[in-house]
Design a protein around this motif. Structure first.
Motif, PDB file in Angstrom:
ATOM      1  N   ASP A 131       2.077   0.468   9.846  1.00 55.95           N
ATOM      2  CA  ASP A 131       2.211   1.793  10.462  1.00 55.95           C
ATOM      3  C   ASP A 131       1.582   1.833  11.837  1.00 55.95           C
ATOM      4  O   ASP A 131       1.977   2.629  12.695  1.00 55.95           O
ATOM      5  CB  ASP A 131       1.600   2.856   9.550  1.00 55.95           C
ATOM      6  CG  ASP A 131       2.319   2.873   8.207  1.00 55.95           C
ATOM      7  OD1 ASP A 131       1.834   2.193   7.274  1.00 55.95           O
ATOM      8  OD2 ASP A 131       3.371   3.532   8.115  1.00 55.95           O
TER       9      ASP A 131
ATOM     10  N   LYS B  48       6.447  -2.963   7.763  1.00 52.73           N
ATOM     11  CA  LYS B  48       5.415  -2.779   6.732  1.00 52.73           C
ATOM     12  C   LYS B  48       4.170  -2.118   7.294  1.00 52.73           C
ATOM     13  O   LYS B  48       3.354  -1.564   6.556  1.00 52.73           O
ATOM     14  CB  LYS B  48       4.989  -4.146   6.179  1.00 52.73           C
ATOM     15  CG  LYS B  48       5.890  -4.688   5.112  1.00 52.73           C
ATOM     16  CD  LYS B  48       5.207  -5.873   4.443  1.00 52.73           C
ATOM     17  CE  LYS B  48       6.091  -6.407   3.327  1.00 52.73           C
ATOM     18  NZ  LYS B  48       5.824  -7.829   3.081  1.00 52.73           N
TER      19      LYS B  48
ATOM     20  N   THR C 242       0.840  -1.199   0.000  1.00 52.87           N
ATOM     21  CA  THR C 242       0.000   0.000   0.000  1.00 52.87           C
ATOM     22  C   THR C 242       0.869   1.240   0.000  1.00 52.87           C
ATOM     23  O   THR C 242       1.969   1.242   0.526  1.00 52.87           O
ATOM     24  CB  THR C 242      -0.864   0.075   1.278  1.00 52.87           C
ATOM     25  OG1 THR C 242       0.018   0.215   2.396  1.00 52.87           O
ATOM     26  CG2 THR C 242      -1.723  -1.147   1.458  1.00 52.87           C
TER      27      THR C 242
ATOM     28  N   VAL D 185      -0.704   3.830   1.270  1.00 54.62           N
ATOM     29  CA  VAL D 185      -1.336   4.470   2.433  1.00 54.62           C
ATOM     30  C   VAL D 185      -0.932   3.724   3.699  1.00 54.62           C
ATOM     31  O   VAL D 185      -0.490   2.577   3.639  1.00 54.62           O
ATOM     32  CB  VAL D 185      -2.882   4.478   2.290  1.00 54.62           C
ATOM     33  CG1 VAL D 185      -3.276   5.131   0.975  1.00 54.62           C
ATOM     34  CG2 VAL D 185      -3.468   3.078   2.394  1.00 54.62           C
TER      35      VAL D 185
HETATM   36 MG   LIG Z   1       3.298   1.304   4.257  1.00 55.76          MG
END
Ligand SMILES: [Mg+2]
Ligand SMILES: Cc1ncc(COP(=O)(O)O)c(C=O)c1O
Ligand SMILES: Cc1ncc(COP(=O)(O)O)c(C=O)c1O
Ligand SMILES: [Mg+2]
Ligand SMILES: [Mg+2]
Ligand SMILES: [Mg+2]
Lengths: 354, 354
Positions: A183, A181, A160, A162
């Motif tokens: 957040d 990977k 992604t 985002v």
């Molecule tokens: Mg990311």
């Protein structure tokens, strides 16, 4: 006699952790006071909190990568709300893998606009959706890495642009993957990390502070970070016992070592499910969770016999979730291989009998 | 050696409760499993939760009066938000007795319109405001029965036509008052009820369901009531230890008996503060809290000597709150009279020395 504990959560903890936690309730560190009757602002407890937070970051391989670990209250269910409150401005995407994802979606919808990016509802959530597109205009994408009820697990993760938010309640600390990977990761403690009563949040700080709403303090990650995870009185016993479990995990060799152990247990369990004609697995083979193996009796008439045999063998907690039925063997980090061997033995005994 | 524990919270619990809680962490009820590794949906734990909830209602004299008891997570600080989310439609009134009331006001202001009905900020919150008028057009009036930091306590309560909401974190279960005057009571467990990690809410059901907002599930009292205080995984250890403490309280004779004990301790403590020329009390005499006695040295130069003597006598946790300074002796239910005697002895020794 100690039982073989396959409970889905709250669930088995290492025996030595239970011993240490029990002792601390009487007297912590020979200080003449119980762990649970000292101030959370005492050096003794602040050290515990800091050690727990540091172990999380170390075990997940996130040192120096801009992440903060928080030990909060309210369970993963509170995170369904907090993630949206802190990150949702315009629109967020959710992958629906059943039950917990559904609840996460429902709560986020009270905060803002939610798009279901993919779903496995067409097959009673017995698989993980794959190959879906993730729009680039989302505030974040939310997934549930392991579905505790259906026994499915993401083996690889969507790429992604985002922020990627993940409910890892039932498989955190179980495997060596690239945690950077993600957040934001959250997890109720009561599977692989400790007793019920605290919730881990691991968040990359730079995704915070971007929404315009006035977030209630107790739901605001930045407030908790600013207060060193002590914005208010923390759940002392649950944090301490989690810290002990993380220390145990580190001593056992960390995520790579525990992943190997978990694979051994899962291989043994799923082989029996597949090879034994009396049982069939619930989840799609490639999406099977090493944490929660879900399976059914082919012939429901054998249920009473099987249940009695399980009980006699001291096997506990293998009933399926009330919303699915059948059986579910939860094989979290602290479950010894010997317990899976005991369960598999009962399954083959049943085959010999039938 | 066991210390004399005057900690303001988390704080002293009965010794027999610590013993039982410690044992349950190893094995609960000889079932071959630790209390903290069994399912919260198991009969064993559901019984504990129901017993804890029933004891609350019984001890407070609220049986058959339309109240429900909930054991939630998130601390009293989460209740600052939840009370407003569930009850605030147009306007709510708050009495500001410092620190905790101030935080309650701040969080409620994020939800809606708040009026400060009375305040003791003009004298650094060393007294309880009296004789104020309560408007009849409020959604509710919020007070803090005992201010843990300043050592002040409401002795009588405002008469209101509107629902009365009370933060009783630091004096619940300490005295026999008419609890049916209150429509909603909340309290973090970590003073008179148990370890940190659970929050008690006692609510009169008929005040709920009147606001138009779409309340997030985890903040919705009605959802928690509907789920028998098990909307999600509860903080098992904190609930169990609270139940043990409530059982201990009942065995000790309930609120009337404990109130007498608390009065004895408070009388001894405040007599020494008053009669000993080296010390002066902080709170206005008529508003003094039997739970938290706040006092100062008249001559700050004696601080080091006094602190050393306290330490030598095994007296712990008497430092004033970081926002006030001086000393604070918290004398919760489980603190023995002998501990107050030990403290008072050190205070008079200091007088003899000086
Ligand atoms: Mg990311
Ligand atoms: C994947 C997952 N998410 C969320 C939850 C809810 O957690 P909690 O009960 O701590 O709110 C669970 C509980 O088992 C879960 O397995
Ligand atoms: C009167 C009062 N209210 C609220 C709180 C905050 O409680 P918590 O830390 O459980 O959020 C405290 C904490 O000591 C308190 O004494
Ligand atoms: Mg088979
Ligand atoms: Mg009233
Ligand atoms: Mg004096």
């Amino acid at each position: 006699m100690k039982k073989h504990n396959f409970s889905a959560g709250p669930s088995i903890l290492p025996q030595e952790v239970l011993q240490q936690a029990s002792q601390a309730v009487i007297d912590y560190n020979n200080e003449g006071l119980s762990l649970i009757e000292i101030s959370h602002r005492s050096k003794a407890f602040v050290d515990i909190m800091e050690q727990a937070r540091a172990l999380v970051i170390e075990l997940l391989g996130l040192e120096g990568k801009g992440y903060k670990a928080l030990f909060l209250q309210g369970g993963a269910s509170t995170q369904f709300l907090m993630t949206a409150m802190n990150l949702l401005e315009t629109k967020a995407g959710y992958v629906n893998t059943g039950a917990w994802s559904g609840k996460a979606i429902k709560e986020a919808q009270k905060v803002g606009n939610i798009v279901e990016i993919a779903s496995s509802s067409d097959a009673n959530f017995n698989y993980i959706p794959k190959g879906f597109e993730v729009p680039s205009d989302l505030d974040y994408l939310h997934i549930t890495s392991n579905n505790t009820i259906f026994g499915t697990q993401f083996k690889s993760f969507p790429t992604t642009s985002v922020p990627l938010v993940c409910d890892m309640s039932s498989d955190i600390f179980s495997r060596a993957i690239d945690y950077s990977k993600f957040d934001l990761i959250y997890a109720g403690a009561q599977k692989n990390m400790g007793p019920a009563g605290t919730t881990l949040v691991v968040v990359k700080e730079d995704i915070l502070g971007k929404v315009t709403r006035n977030i209630p303090s107790i739901l605001d990650y930045q407030k908790h970070i600013g207060a060193g995870s002590m914005f208010n009185t923390p759940p002392v016993f649950a944090v301490y016992t989690s810290m002990l479990t993380l220390e145990w995990l580190k001593k056992e060799g960390g995520l790579e070592a525990i992943e190997k152990e978990n694979e051994k247990k899962a291989t043994l369990m799923y082989s029996e499910i597949d090879l034994n004609p009396l049982f069939k697995g619930f989840a799609a083979t490639e999406d099977r969770s090493p944490m929660n193996a879900t399976f059914n009796l082919v012939n429901e008439n054998l249920k009473e016999t099987f249940d009695t045999m399980l009980k006699e063998a001291g096997i506990s907690g293998v009933n399926g979730h009330r919303s699915v039925g059948g059986y579910r063997a939860s094989m979290y980090n602290a479950l010894p291989l010997a317990s899976v061997q005991a369960l598999v033995e009962v399954m083959s005994e049943l085959e010999n009998k039938a």
